[in-house]
Scaffold this motif. Structure first.
Motif, mmCIF file in Angstrom:
data_model
loop_
_atom_site.group_PDB
_atom_site.id
_atom_site.type_symbol
_atom_site.label_atom_id
_atom_site.label_comp_id
_atom_site.label_asym_id
_atom_site.label_seq_id
_atom_site.Cartn_x
_atom_site.Cartn_y
_atom_site.Cartn_z
ATOM 1 N N ALA A 106 31.070 -0.821 49.687
ATOM 2 C CA ALA A 106 31.597 -2.166 49.844
ATOM 3 C C ALA A 106 32.458 -2.960 48.588
ATOM 4 O O ALA A 106 33.638 -2.500 48.920
ATOM 5 N N LEU A 107 31.828 -3.062 47.010
ATOM 6 C CA LEU A 107 32.601 -3.635 46.378
ATOM 7 C C LEU A 107 33.952 -2.668 45.482
ATOM 8 O O LEU A 107 35.016 -3.291 45.455
ATOM 9 N N THR A 122 36.509 -2.466 48.718
ATOM 10 C CA THR A 122 37.666 -4.114 48.525
ATOM 11 C C THR A 122 38.481 -3.295 47.067
ATOM 12 O O THR A 122 39.024 -3.929 47.125
ATOM 13 N N LEU A 147 42.454 -3.879 47.217
ATOM 14 C CA LEU A 147 43.163 -4.486 46.527
ATOM 15 C C LEU A 147 44.569 -4.096 45.698
ATOM 16 O O LEU A 147 45.239 -4.521 45.143
ATOM 17 N N PHE A 200 34.756 -7.324 54.805
ATOM 18 C CA PHE A 200 33.683 -7.289 53.804
ATOM 19 C C PHE A 200 33.016 -8.777 53.307
ATOM 20 O O PHE A 200 31.669 -9.336 53.103
#
Lengths: 104, 208
Positions: B70-71, B74, B78, B198
């Motif tokens: 998930a990180l 993300t 971004l 998230f």
């Protein structure tokens, strides 16, 4: 020239957005990943960071602000926010109440 | 110089007034679409919220969440939002060099595709661990929400590809710039939805 100043100002806005978004994301993942917080404090930090990051994205990436010429976009955003709050809030109200009445 | 803002996103004050008004109204129309799209996502979040404890015999949220992945997703999304910002800047201030805008758009496309790759990898992994959508109400809601966002990103990637071809063939004509402004709104909007995903699905899920 004016263009150069405008270019730098806009670049700064995007970069500010990126830096703030990275910081807020890092805090969110850190409080969950490092199990530093528990209970209501965790949810406040997590949802607070999420809400702040959404605002940072609107301000820095989508250039929505409180300035006069932005008003239509902002009104539409606020109106959509109201409709979303009514529909999402209503969904939770009705369904959670129904689940409670059905005993689980 | 007091730049007039006619629509969300980066405005192009150097184009003639009449043309700018037309671009402004089409971008504003697209903004209305995005707000209705936001409503769709908000209701999918609401459905997820009502189903999050409906795990039945299937896995619980904490057993499904893969935080490192998930990180990674993300970060990719971004970064792609920022590179699209740089592409918008190049379009507005370096219009004499369409190659620069194209280059940043290519980087954005690659980051978008990498995000999709990581997401598909995650979903296949879930499926193989028995967390298929049909297993429980919770998993149905999770897959619907995440796949709806992924489908939007895939559409955005296709749109980016079309725009790269249009820049190559037509140069930075005013229609092309106007379409790119709408695509920029779409792309930044998807990153905002991802912040919700998230936070609500992955981070909250890891602690449920």
């Amino acid at each position: 020239m004016n263009d150069v100043a405008a270019y730098r100002r806009t670049l700064r806005l995007y970069t500010l957005g990126l830096v703030l978004a990275v910081l807020l994301t890092a805090v969110s993942f850190a409080v969950v990943g490092l199990t530093a917080l528990n209970g209501p404090g965790l949810w406040w930090v997590l949802y607070g960071c999420g809400a702040l990051q959404v605002m940072v994205h609107f301000r820095c990436f989508l250039h929505i602000s409180l300035a006069r010429s932005h008003r239509h976009d902002l009104w539409l955003l606020l109106f959509s926010g109201l409709i979303i709050a009514l529909m999402v809030g209503g969904t939770f109200w009705v369904l959670l109440s129904q689940m409670a009445r059905m005993g689980g | 110089m007091s730049p007039r803002h006619l629509h969300p996103g980066l405005n192009h004050p150097r184009s003639p007034e009449a043309e700018q008004a037309e671009v402004g109204s089409s971008v504003f129309g697209f903004w209305i679409f995005l707000m209705s799209d936001a409503l769709v996502f908000a209701l999918l979040f609401a459905v997820y919220g009502t189903q999050v404890h409906a795990t039945g015999s299937g896995p619980h949220p904490a057993q499904v969440v893969n935080l490192p992945s998930a990180l990674l997703q993300t970060g990719l999304l971004l970064a792609s939002s920022y590179t699209f910002g740089l592409a918008s800047l190049a379009l507005k201030f370096k219009a004499e060099r369409p190659g620069l805008a194209s280059a940043w758009l290519c980087v954005t496309l690659l980051l978008g595709l990498a995000f999709l790759g990581a997401e598909v990898h995650d979903l296949v992994d879930l499926y193989q661990r028995g967390a298929a959508p049909q297993r429980s109400g919770f998993l149905s809601a999770l897959h619907t929400l995440v796949c709806m966002h992924g489908l939007h990103v895939a559409t955005g990637c296709l749109w980016l590809l079309v725009m790269l071809v249009q820049i190559r063939v037509m140069g930075l004509a005013s229609e092309v710039t106007s379409r790119l402004m709408r695509l920029a709104l779409f792309w930044h909007f998807l990153d905002i939805i991802w912040v919700g995903i998230f936070t609500v699905v992955y981070l909250q899920g890891a602690r449920l």
